[in-house]
Design an enzyme around this catalytic site. Structure first.
Site, PDB file in Angstrom:
ATOM      1  N   ALA A 209     108.682  54.757  89.152  1.00 30.36           N
ATOM      2  CA  ALA A 209     108.034  53.712  90.206  1.00 30.36           C
ATOM      3  C   ALA A 209     107.893  54.228  91.297  1.00 30.36           C
ATOM      4  O   ALA A 209     107.672  55.264  91.592  1.00 30.36           O
ATOM      5  CB  ALA A 209     109.065  52.724  90.194  1.00 30.36           C
ATOM      6  N   ASN A 210     107.454  53.426  92.206  1.00 30.37           N
ATOM      7  CA  ASN A 210     107.436  53.606  93.803  1.00 30.37           C
ATOM      8  C   ASN A 210     108.297  52.880  94.723  1.00 30.37           C
ATOM      9  O   ASN A 210     108.939  51.948  94.251  1.00 30.37           O
ATOM     10  CB  ASN A 210     105.959  53.743  94.098  1.00 30.37           C
ATOM     11  N   ARG A 211     108.372  52.892  95.800  1.00 29.48           N
ATOM     12  CA  ARG A 211     109.246  52.266  97.011  1.00 29.48           C
ATOM     13  C   ARG A 211     108.627  51.054  97.167  1.00 29.48           C
ATOM     14  O   ARG A 211     109.316  50.361  97.992  1.00 29.48           O
ATOM     15  CB  ARG A 211     109.444  52.920  97.999  1.00 29.48           C
TER      16      ARG A 211
END
Ligand code: CTP
Length: 403
Positions: A209-211
């Site tokens: 995923a990403n932030r």
């Protein structure tokens, strides 16, 4: 603004009745005149005195009160209005409305009115999902009654949760404005927003995923609701409360996001604030990957995800008249974003610096550049909700010029 609009508010007997005090205040602030009918049970939760003080009008409580009938008959109460709002609408009030009962002032007025009715239900989740209530709701909807809420969340009985909580006063207000066609600058428009990250599974317990926190996209959806739009928010997994009044479609992966976005069309504008994962793991497995005894490391192969923004921007059929992308960059922000706009084919791009020391990722503020055909506008460092309001205003202006 609701200047000159007449609202007849019917307060039912539920703990949420106290929230209607805030609603009355908001309506008065916007210039609406508010006349209130309270059911007998409502009097157990709020007093006619406080309701009367806020509405600056006498409060009507009883069908057989001769003084009140003399002042204004119940048929006139039912007719001398632009909109009837029932908040909180209890299961009992909904049942009376659906069957046409008229055994107190509130139900009599509801039967006698020839004006549109907006209902904000509030009840225990088990009562809301009961087949009888669902039947009544369907009947009322078929009769042309509009609904706002109920919402998901904690109930007055602390250990109860589920759908049944009355919509917040702000959401009821937005629904009133929409119903009266006096809503803000996006009244009657369908706004599609994507927000949050996507999660791309590796196995059933792991993902990449990403932030992204989803805050900017959620703020845009909330601003569009406030501006009177119908809002569909397609959201990846985030830790935020759904914005009141928006239709939220929860998804996990980029593939699911693309499907949900295409299913939500047509829209007047698509605003793609999601941080979609660029790649997914090729051949995610059904069972948890175990550590191997010989210390060997797993290797992951990636496949590119669909580019949702580019897909929508390049649709031959059903392309929204305005497609807005975001560009999260860590260097050469305007330059990279301008190229991205050309590559993806969107009309506008909102570019921001997401390098770690910017504090944008997960933070409450954002400093963006709006890149359009007309050039680049650099906005000051603002709370994300202000960025959202500015963007919504710009979108409304562009849509009004187009049509
Ligand atoms: N976007 C999308 N689908 C993807 C990737 C991005 O819809 N698979 C959208 C985002 O919602 C955003 C815009 O494209 O509106 C730009 O996202 P960004 O991550 O900045 O761009 P990328 O295309 O991923 O480019 P790069 O990673 O090379 O900077």
């Amino acid at each position: 603004m609701l200047k000159g609009q007449r609202i007849l508010l019917i307060i039912g007997g539920g703990i949420a009745a106290y929230k209607t005090l805030f609603l009355i205040r908001r309506l008065r602030e916007r210039g609406a005149s508010v006349r209130v009918v309270m059911t007998e049970a409502a009097g157990e939760f709020v007093t006619p005195l406080s309701v009367g003080a806020l509405s600056e009008n006498p409060v009507f409580t009883s069908l057989f009160d001769l003084t009140q009938e003399h002042e204004i008959g119940h048929i006139r109460i039912a007719r001398d209005t632009d909109l009837v709002v029932v908040a909180p609408a209890t299961a009992d009030l909904m049942a009376k409305m659906a069957t046409g009962l008229a055994n107190d002032l509130a139900s009599t007025v509801l039967l006698a009115t020839d004006k549109p009715i907006l209902v904000a239900p509030a009840m225990n989740p088990a009562m809301w999902t009961h087949p009888a209530t669902m039947r009544n709701r369907a009947t009322l909807e078929a009769d042309g009654v509009r609904f706002v809420g109920p919402e998901d969340g904690e109930m007055a009985e602390r250990d109860e949760a589920g759908v049944g909580r009355m919509a917040e006063p702000e959401a009821i207000l937005a629904a009133i404005e929409k119903q009266l066609g006096t809503g803000g600058v996006l009244a009657g428009r369908h706004v599609l927003v994507t927000a949050g990250p996507t999660h791309e599974p590796i196995d059933p317990v792991r993902y990449i995923a990403n932030r992204s926190s989803g805050k900017q996209g959620y703020a845009i959806a909330a601003a569009a609701v406030r501006a009177g739009a119908n809002v569909t928010l397609v959201s990846g997994p985030v830790d935020l409360a759904p914005p009141a009044g928006a239709d939220v479609v929860n998804i996990r992966t980029a593939d699911e996001m693309r499907d949900a976005v295409l299913a939500a069309l047509p829209a007047d504008v698509a605003i793609m604030a999601a941080a979609v994962a660029d790649w997914r793991v090729d051949g995610a497995v059904e069972q948890k990957i175990k550590k191997s005894d010989d210390g060997g490391l797993p290797s992951l192969n990636f496949t590119e995800n669909p580019d949702i923004l580019a897909t929508v921007a390049q649709l031959q059929d059903g392309r929204p008249p305005l497609v807005v992308g975001f560009a999260a960059e860590t260097e050469n922000v305007v330059d990279n974003a301008t190229k991205k706009r050309g590559r993806k084919g969107c009309d506008w791009i909102v570019a921001n610096d997401v390098s770690p020391d910017s504090g944008v990722m997960g933070g409450g503020r954002n400093k963006v550049h709006l890149i359009t055909d007309a050039g680049t506008e650099t906005w000051p460092d603002l709370p994300k909700s202000d960025v959202a309001d500015r963007l919504v205003t710009a979108v409304a202006k562009a849509l009004d010029t187009n049509t």
